[in-house]
Design an enzyme around this catalytic site. Structure first.
Site, PDB file in Angstrom:
ATOM      1  N   SER A  19       1.017  -1.198  -0.056  1.00  0.00           N
ATOM      2  CA  SER A  19      -0.204   0.203   0.148  1.00  0.00           C
ATOM      3  C   SER A  19       1.007   1.443  -0.269  1.00  0.00           C
ATOM      4  CB  SER A  19      -1.110   0.209   1.264  1.00  0.00           C
ATOM      5  OG  SER A  19      -1.190   1.185   1.475  1.00  0.00           O
ATOM      6  N   LEU A  20       0.458   2.601  -0.927  1.00  0.00           N
ATOM      7  CA  LEU A  20       1.444   3.662  -1.132  1.00  0.00           C
ATOM      8  C   LEU A  20       0.715   4.439   0.454  1.00  0.00           C
ATOM      9  CD1 LEU A  20       1.256   4.201  -4.407  1.00  0.00           C
ATOM     10  CD2 LEU A  20       2.830   3.263  -3.344  1.00  0.00           C
ATOM     11  N   THR A  66      -8.898  -1.067   2.737  1.00  0.00           N
ATOM     12  CA  THR A  66      -8.983  -1.591   0.657  1.00  0.00           C
ATOM     13  C   THR A  66      -8.783  -2.745   0.448  1.00  0.00           C
ATOM     14  OG1 THR A  66      -7.682  -1.584  -1.228  1.00  0.00           O
ATOM     15  CG2 THR A  66      -6.576  -2.047   0.999  1.00  0.00           C
ATOM     16  N   LYS A  70     -13.708  -3.724   1.527  1.00  0.00           N
ATOM     17  CA  LYS A  70     -14.357  -2.006   1.074  1.00  0.00           C
ATOM     18  C   LYS A  70     -15.576  -2.542   1.056  1.00  0.00           C
ATOM     19  CE  LYS A  70     -11.208   0.722  -1.916  1.00  0.00           C
ATOM     20  NZ  LYS A  70     -11.529   0.964  -2.422  1.00  0.00           N
ATOM     21  N   ASP A 106     -13.414   8.012  -3.444  1.00  0.00           N
ATOM     22  CA  ASP A 106     -12.737   8.226  -4.318  1.00  0.00           C
ATOM     23  C   ASP A 106     -13.164   9.150  -5.808  1.00  0.00           C
ATOM     24  OD1 ASP A 106     -10.664   5.796  -3.832  1.00  0.00           O
ATOM     25  OD2 ASP A 106     -12.387   4.213  -4.793  1.00  0.00           O
ATOM     26  N   GLY A 133     -15.187  -1.976 -10.028  1.00  0.00           N
ATOM     27  CA  GLY A 133     -14.836  -1.406  -9.282  1.00  0.00           C
ATOM     28  C   GLY A 133     -14.792   0.392  -8.944  1.00  0.00           C
ATOM     29  N   GLY A 250      -3.857   9.025 -13.033  1.00  0.00           N
ATOM     30  CA  GLY A 250      -3.983   8.215 -11.807  1.00  0.00           C
ATOM     31  C   GLY A 250      -3.591   8.629 -10.137  1.00  0.00           C
TER      32      GLY A 250
END
Ligand code: NAP
Length: 285
Positions: A19-20, A66, A70, A106, A133, A250
């Site tokens: 994960s970032l 995440t 979700k 999002d 998604g 993105g």
């Protein structure tokens, strides 16, 4: 240093090692000089309920959610915000004294670079490639911003039709579905003011793949957005740029959704540029 006064945040997922979010959120926290700490929370699917109770007991201020949690987390929350309810997924939880509310940032993340660049969505014709998604947040973001028409282009029209049917009662915009390669698809390419790729085609390591676009049909005035963030410029974006279109990758969506979550938890207006830098630095490691 994490002291007794530090407020805790994190991201739960399984797996979570790549994960970032920790790097991106910690960069924004340090930039803002606030006493918060953000960590990765590895939560196996069958331990989700225990993990939610644990974070509540530990008085976490909130956390990101995440894959694969979700949707699964939704019944465990006390309240769901409208965007999350429409999209059917929660990516942010806020803990208000033990009362948990789920959000989906999002949509705000997707809209962030469009707003920053002054792209007019109201009255525009949009074409979305893919109906998975992430397309749900993209579609809802465009519909919420009063787009005039949205075409969903997909390889399997049944899935696209199911998504369009679900959203049709929430909009006055024209909503249609077509298959890649069809006449309707070519017409939508020619009409598009905003073209968004939500398929994983072109993502690292398969960087030479791309969604099927006949670029000569696309107007050079169209704004072309790929929600993929690795590589920084996909083949899809490279070809759009060569066509003369303005492009967006993105990274800003990822940073924008994180910034919207951090704002919910802390009330501060995070610096999105430093979050984008942190993402890029992590990806270059
Ligand atoms: P997903 O739920 O699996 O949906 C992928 C969509 O792409 C589906 O409509 C799928 O069609 C279509 N697709 C996949 N392979 C295809 C192919 N070979 N040809 C044509 N269509 C194809 O995935 P997702 O979660 O929406 O994620 C999609 C991409 O968005 C990923 O690259 C992800 O990294 C990126 N993303 C970025 C952000 C951000 O913040 N920037 C956020 C979320 C996701 P079928 O239904 O027919 O399989």
């Amino acid at each position: 240093m994490n002291t007794g006064k530090t407020k805790n945040l994190g991201v739960m997922g399984w797996p979570i090692a790549h994960s970032l979010s920790p790097a991106m959120q910690q960069a924004a926290i340090e930039k803002a000089g606030i006493d918060y700490s953000y960590i990765a929370l590895p939560v196996e699917p069958e331990k989700l309920t225990q993990a939610v109770e644990g974070l509540k007991a530990l008085n976490f201020s909130g956390w990101n959610v995440t894959i694969p949690h979700k949707r699964a987390i939704m019944p465990l929350l006390d309240e769901i915000d409208e965007d999350a309810a429409v999209i059917g997924a929660v990516n942010t939880v806020m803990n208000d004294g033990g009362r948990l509310k789920g959000y989906n940032t999002d949509v705000l993340g997707f809209l962030y670079p469009l707003q920053e660049k002054g792209i007019k969505i109201e009255g525009a014709h949009a074409l979305i490639l893919g109906a998975g998604g992430a397309a749900r947040a993209v579609l809802w973001g465009l519909l919420r911003s009063k787009v005039q028409s949205v075409t969903l282009a997909v390889r399997s029209p049944e899935k696209g039709k199911a998504l369009a049917a679900e959203f049709s009662s929430r909009t006055k915009a024209e909503l249609s579905v077509c298959a890649f390669g069809s006449v309707q698809y070519q017409e939508a390419l020619a009409k598009a003011d905003i073209l968004v790729n939500t398929t994983p085609l072109g993502m690292t390591p398969k960087v030479e793949s791309a969604p099927p676009v006949e670029w000569k049909l696309v107007r050079p005035e169209a704004f072309v957005y790929d929600i993929i963030y690795t590589p920084a410029e996909t083949r899809f974006l490279r070809e759009a740029r060569e066509r003369g279109c303005a492009i967006q990758n993105g990274e800003a969506m990822l940073a924008g959704q994180g910034a919207a979550a951090l704002k919910l938890w802390t009330g501060i207006e995070p610096e999105v540029a430093c979050m984008c830098d942190a993402i890029r630095n992590e990806l270059l490691k």
